[in-house]
Design a protein around this motif. Structure first.
Motif, PDB file in Angstrom:
ATOM      1  N   PRO A 380       0.802  -1.233   0.000  1.00 15.16           N
ATOM      2  CA  PRO A 380       0.000   0.000   0.000  1.00 15.16           C
ATOM      3  C   PRO A 380       0.831   1.277   0.000  1.00 15.16           C
ATOM      4  O   PRO A 380       0.377   2.313  -0.490  1.00 15.16           O
ATOM      5  CB  PRO A 380      -0.826  -0.113   1.288  1.00 15.16           C
ATOM      6  N   GLU A 381       2.044   1.199   0.531  1.00 12.81           N
ATOM      7  CA  GLU A 381       2.888   2.398   0.608  1.00 12.81           C
ATOM      8  C   GLU A 381       3.711   2.626  -0.648  1.00 12.81           C
ATOM      9  O   GLU A 381       4.232   3.726  -0.862  1.00 12.81           O
ATOM     10  CB  GLU A 381       3.816   2.301   1.824  1.00 12.81           C
ATOM     11  N   ILE A 428      -0.430   5.415  -5.750  1.00 10.48           N
ATOM     12  CA  ILE A 428      -1.218   5.109  -4.550  1.00 10.48           C
ATOM     13  C   ILE A 428      -2.702   5.380  -4.797  1.00 10.48           C
ATOM     14  O   ILE A 428      -3.563   4.570  -4.415  1.00 10.48           O
ATOM     15  CB  ILE A 428      -0.705   5.921  -3.345  1.00 10.48           C
ATOM     16  N   ARG A 429      -3.000   6.499  -5.444  1.00 12.69           N
ATOM     17  CA  ARG A 429      -4.400   6.853  -5.701  1.00 12.69           C
ATOM     18  C   ARG A 429      -5.077   5.790  -6.573  1.00 12.69           C
ATOM     19  O   ARG A 429      -6.198   5.349  -6.273  1.00 12.69           O
ATOM     20  CB  ARG A 429      -4.480   8.221  -6.376  1.00 12.69           C
ATOM     21  N   TRP A 431      -4.109   2.663  -7.061  1.00 10.83           N
ATOM     22  CA  TRP A 431      -4.146   1.367  -6.397  1.00 10.83           C
ATOM     23  C   TRP A 431      -5.267   1.307  -5.355  1.00 10.83           C
ATOM     24  O   TRP A 431      -5.946   0.281  -5.249  1.00 10.83           O
ATOM     25  CB  TRP A 431      -2.807   1.078  -5.725  1.00 10.83           C
ATOM     26  N   ARG A 432      -5.456   2.365  -4.602  1.00 10.03           N
ATOM     27  CA  ARG A 432      -6.503   2.353  -3.579  1.00 10.03           C
ATOM     28  C   ARG A 432      -7.878   2.093  -4.202  1.00 10.03           C
ATOM     29  O   ARG A 432      -8.687   1.330  -3.650  1.00 10.03           O
ATOM     30  CB  ARG A 432      -6.501   3.671  -2.799  1.00 10.03           C
ATOM     31  N   ASP A 436      -9.962  -1.371  -3.458  1.00  6.21           N
ATOM     32  CA  ASP A 436     -11.296  -1.280  -2.878  1.00  6.21           C
ATOM     33  C   ASP A 436     -12.266  -2.182  -3.646  1.00  6.21           C
ATOM     34  O   ASP A 436     -13.086  -2.879  -3.046  1.00  6.21           O
ATOM     35  CB  ASP A 436     -11.785   0.167  -2.903  1.00  6.21           C
TER      36      ASP A 436
END
Length: 466
Positions: A380-381, A428-429, A431-432, A436
């Motif tokens: 996630p990072e 990150i944007r 992937w989130r 989800d």
């Protein structure tokens, strides 16, 4: 709760320990059966000199399985023949590769009859029967002939083609008519469901009585879209396993100062592997400055070696991979690794987790669970970027991936360049949003939505008045 009987061509239940190289369908069905009492029925993968319908029963990690052996001629005509030389290329828009042979069709009908006759004694009054994929389209018809009144559902894991394509199949009308012996037919996406509806309306003289309900051949049928997912919780557990961590560390050590691009596909002409290889070649040719900064790993286990088209594509891919390394490798490094072997699921989780780019570019695919597994494997990072074919069913859900036309090597090369250059906040944007969806629309959501729809469908076995 009604008992659930799952029927598929092959029965290959995973142990839950990450040791098998089973496909996404096997993982999804095993997850469904662990929730419901019942059994999983299908071909053992073995042959017998003479078919006798003898069942082998066992319990594997909480899943009861019942398998039957087939004759060698059944495998040749039903599996290698009609299923994989006729229907598979047709459903993937490769009419140029589709072979039409009367013996194939006869073998297909014969095995579906044998499956139905073997399964019939195991069916209890209130069982829900869930039949899977293009190998077994006529099976509900054969069960109805044997007096089965239970609710029977069918789920198609591959695309349903446009009706102009489907009509190139000799006997296409009879195959569609057989689907009307089901109570519910499910597709991966709305587009595939609509393609089926268009065939029924345009070619079979049918009607849409209400949204999701069709009338044709004197029957009514409910249809719906049920996008399959992965067992997200189980995959998260595997990511923490020692084998996954070792594989991730191994890949990281192999790519020090280099970004890993990974593709994992069964060796198949529908997966767009040739176009993908050429796209990577175009990236290297057009951007000399990044050649030493990337390593592409393509894992492509060999499948269906008895089908000539698969032998041919293997030869072409061997030549392409050799050409790429011959042109761009140096004495101390090579840009491309191409591997024809299976890996355990926990090992694949580690490989995905080490990759900067997941390259999933089938020419046509019902869903594609590799794309979802790649997303589920990311840190996630510091997540990697998913490049996804717009012709995979998963593209309808994973729209924050970089969507490409897999037929264009130039577009694949540009997407690779964009992914490799993408800054961390955008990675990150994206992937989130992807993660989800993978968590929310997982295998449990797929299973529950389908079984609820099947259990709720009205009994439709009485022929309609004309």
């Amino acid at each position: 709760m009604s008992r659930l009987i799952v029927v598929s061509n092959r029965v290959n239940p995973p142990s839950g320990k990450g040791e098998e190289s089973v496909g996404g369908l096997a993982m999804a069905l095993a997850a469904a059966l662990r929730e419901y009492s019942g059994l999983w029925f299908g071909w053992s993968g073995k042959t017998t000199p003479e078919f006798n319908g003898q069942l082998a029963m066992q319990k594997v990690d909480g899943v009861t399985v019942a398998t039957v052996d087939l004759e060698e001629i059944d495998v040749d005509e039903y599996y290698n023949g009609y299923a994989n030389k006729t229907l598979w290329p047709l459903f993937h828009y490769r009419t140029d590769l589709a072979a039409y042979d009367r013996a194939y069709g006869e073998g297909y009908e014969r095995v579906n009859i044998r499956f139905a006759e073997t399964l019939r004694p195991l069916i209890e009054r209130d069982d829900l029967i869930w039949i899977h994929d293009y190998h077994l389209i006529p099976m509900a018809r054969e069960l109805r002939k044997l007096g089965v009144k239970n609710r029977i559902g069918f789920f198609l894991h591959v695309p349903w083609p446009a009706h102009q394509v489907f009509t190139t199949l000799p006997g296409h009308r009879l195959l569609v008519q057989a689907l009307f012996d089901y109570d519910l037919v499910g597709f991966q996406t709305v587009e595939y469901r609509q393609a089926f509806e268009e065939y029924v309306l345009a070619e079979a003289g049918g009607a849409q009585t209400s949204p999701g309900h069709l009338k044709a051949f004197g029957r009514k049928l409910q249809v719906g879209a049920f996008p399959i997912g992965i067992d997200a919780a189980d995959f998260a557990r595997m990511l923490r396993s020692p084998r996954a961590r070792r594989m991730r560390d191994l890949m990281a050590a192999c790519t020090v100062f280099r970004h890993l691009i990974v593709g994992v596909d069964r060796l198949d002409y529908s997966k767009g592997l040739e176009e993908r290889f050429i796209g990577f070649e175009r990236l290297l040719a057009g951007h000399p400055d990044i050649r030493r900064e990337v390593l592409m790993l393509q894992i492509a286990p060999v499948s269906r070696e008895g089908v000539e088209a698969y032998q041919e594509i293997r030869g072409r891919l061997d030549a392409l991979s050799g050409r790429i390394n011959g042109e761009f490798a140096d004495i101390d490094w090579a840009p491309f690794r191409y591997v024809n072997k299976n890996y355990r699921r926990d090992e694949l989780a580690g490989i995905y987790g080490a990759a900067r780019v997941g390259l999933v570019t089938p020419l046509r695919d019902g869903m594609n669970l590799v794309a979802k597994e790649f997303v589920a494997s990311q840190n996630p990072e510091d997540p990697g970027v998913l490049i996804l074919s717009r012709f995979a069913g998963a593209a309808r859900q994973l729209d924050q991936a970089l969507l490409v036309n897999p037929n264009s090597p130039e577009e694949v090369a540009e997407a690779l360049k964009q992914a490799l250059a993408m800054e961390l906040p955008e990675r990150i944007r994206r992937w989130r949003a992807l993660f989800d969806n993978v968590q929310r629309e997982d295998v449990t959501a797929w299973r529950d939505a389908y079984v609820a729809a099947l259990a709720g469908t009205e009994q439709r076995r009485t022929a309609l008045a004309s």
